[in-house]
Write a protein that holds these residues in place. Structure first.
Motif, PDB file in Angstrom:
ATOM      1  N   ARG A 149      34.457  38.010  61.705  1.00  0.00           N
ATOM      2  CA  ARG A 149      34.362  38.746  60.454  1.00  0.00           C
ATOM      3  C   ARG A 149      34.474  37.796  59.260  1.00  0.00           C
ATOM      4  O   ARG A 149      33.793  37.950  58.242  1.00  0.00           O
ATOM      5  CB  ARG A 149      35.462  39.799  60.371  1.00  0.00           C
TER       6      ARG A 149
ATOM      7  N   SER B 260      32.290  36.361  55.136  1.00  0.00           N
ATOM      8  CA  SER B 260      33.027  36.473  53.879  1.00  0.00           C
ATOM      9  C   SER B 260      33.076  35.119  53.177  1.00  0.00           C
ATOM     10  O   SER B 260      32.590  34.108  53.689  1.00  0.00           O
ATOM     11  CB  SER B 260      34.461  36.963  54.154  1.00  0.00           C
TER      12      SER B 260
ATOM     13  N   TYR C  69      35.012  44.426  54.976  1.00  0.00           N
ATOM     14  CA  TYR C  69      34.494  43.616  53.873  1.00  0.00           C
ATOM     15  C   TYR C  69      34.728  44.232  52.495  1.00  0.00           C
ATOM     16  O   TYR C  69      34.334  43.653  51.488  1.00  0.00           O
ATOM     17  CB  TYR C  69      33.004  43.287  54.030  1.00  0.00           C
TER      18      TYR C  69
END
Length: 310
Positions: free
Chosen positions: A45, A49, A299
């Motif tokens: 994840r 980002s 997010y």
């Protein structure tokens, strides 16, 4: 200061939600962030980002259920490949040290950066010149913690026009005045800090709770928080099932926030059985108690502003 969610699902991931993880990006000029929980896939994840593993300074673990810690070994190992990594401290409940050391011993993993592990007890667990962090135990099937992050008061901005009247140019004296110290000029004139410095800026309070049923500790940790992150595994009407598994409904989370006088409530840790429409209904129900209630999404980023700035 910003909070970015990297995983918002309970128990297992879905196509749109990974399991639990959230990153608190500290204000400039620190240029570091703290991670709260690290479910499986957290480092994946992070690739989507702006977060960089070498700027990760601390990891706070709420409890040892797999959806909160199974991403740790891979994340810690991968961090060795990043140059300029700051020292990293892992903080969590008793057992976290044995878990990490056991995995690393069996896999032959060696880290190429400074790394420490600390197991917490209720109370003040961290304090420096900018922050203090308090932990307390919640009500869950395993020992579980919540964390209260309090930013300390900081000096207010200097009144530059007033300083110009004194003929004082930027330099070390500016820092002295911001710290509340008076300064004497070469001609003997005294500049009083109280005359040229604005009001001190109140610090922000962020509370991030692990899995929990409603309890007094949750209220105490969230008292007057600017932002509370609270699980909402179950929908209203499922309180009995939530209690059986050590979880909360969205309305129970809102009630905690109400009693604690929380400004913003962010719900997370949603059951994989809930669709987007179900989550929206949970938020709408909670908004009857806390108008500024939001659903965390993977997010999603939430800016945490100082109270004076609204």
């Amino acid at each position: 200061m910003q909070l970015m969610f990297l995983g918002t699902s309970a128990g297992r991931p879905t196509k749109t939600r990974n399991v639990t993880a959230a990153a608190l990006v500290l204000p400039d000029p620190l240029h570091v962030f703290w991670l709260f929980d690290a479910g499986e896939g957290t480092q994946h994840r992070m690739l989507g980002s702006k977060l960089k593993l070498n700027r990760l300074e601390k990891i706070f673990i709420t409890h040892l259920h797999g959806d909160h810690i199974y991403g740790l070994p891979g994340l810690l190992s991968s961090r060795s490949y990043f140059e300029g990594a700051v020292p990293l401290e892992l903080i969590g409940p008793p057992g976290i040290k044995a878990f990490i050391e056991g995995v690393f011993a069996l896999s032959g993993t060696h880290l190429e950066y400074e790394f420490t592990i600390r197991e917490v007890e209720p109370g003040l667990i961290l304090e420096n010149d900018r922050f203090k962090v308090t932990a307390d135990t919640l009500v869950h099937r395993l020992p579980c913690y919540g964390y209260r992050i309090e930013e300390k008061e900081s000096p207010g901005p200097l009144k530059l026009e007033r300083l110009a009247e004194f003929g004082l140019k930027p330099g070390p004296e500016y820092g002295q005045l911001k710290r509340g110290e008076d300064v004497q000029l070469a001609d003997g004139t005294w500049i009083r800090s109280s005359e040229v410095a604005g009001k001190p800026l109140k610090g922000r309070i962020v509370t991030i709770l692990g899995d929990t049923s409603p309890c007094d500790a949750a209220i105490a940790l969230a008292k007057d928080a600017d932002l509370l992150v609270h699980e909402a595994t179950f929908a209203p009407g499922m309180e009995e099932k939530a209690a059986a598994y050590g979880h909360s409904t969205s309305m129970q989370a809102a009630q905690i926030a109400l009693e604690a006088n929380v400004k913003t409530l962010v719900l997370t840790h949603f059951s994989s059985r809930l669709c987007a429409e179900d989550v929206e209904q949970l938020v709408q129900a909670a908004q009857t108690l806390i108008p500024d209630t939001r659903a965390a999404e993977d997010y999603s980023e939430i800016a945490i502003t100082r109270p004076e700035r609204g």
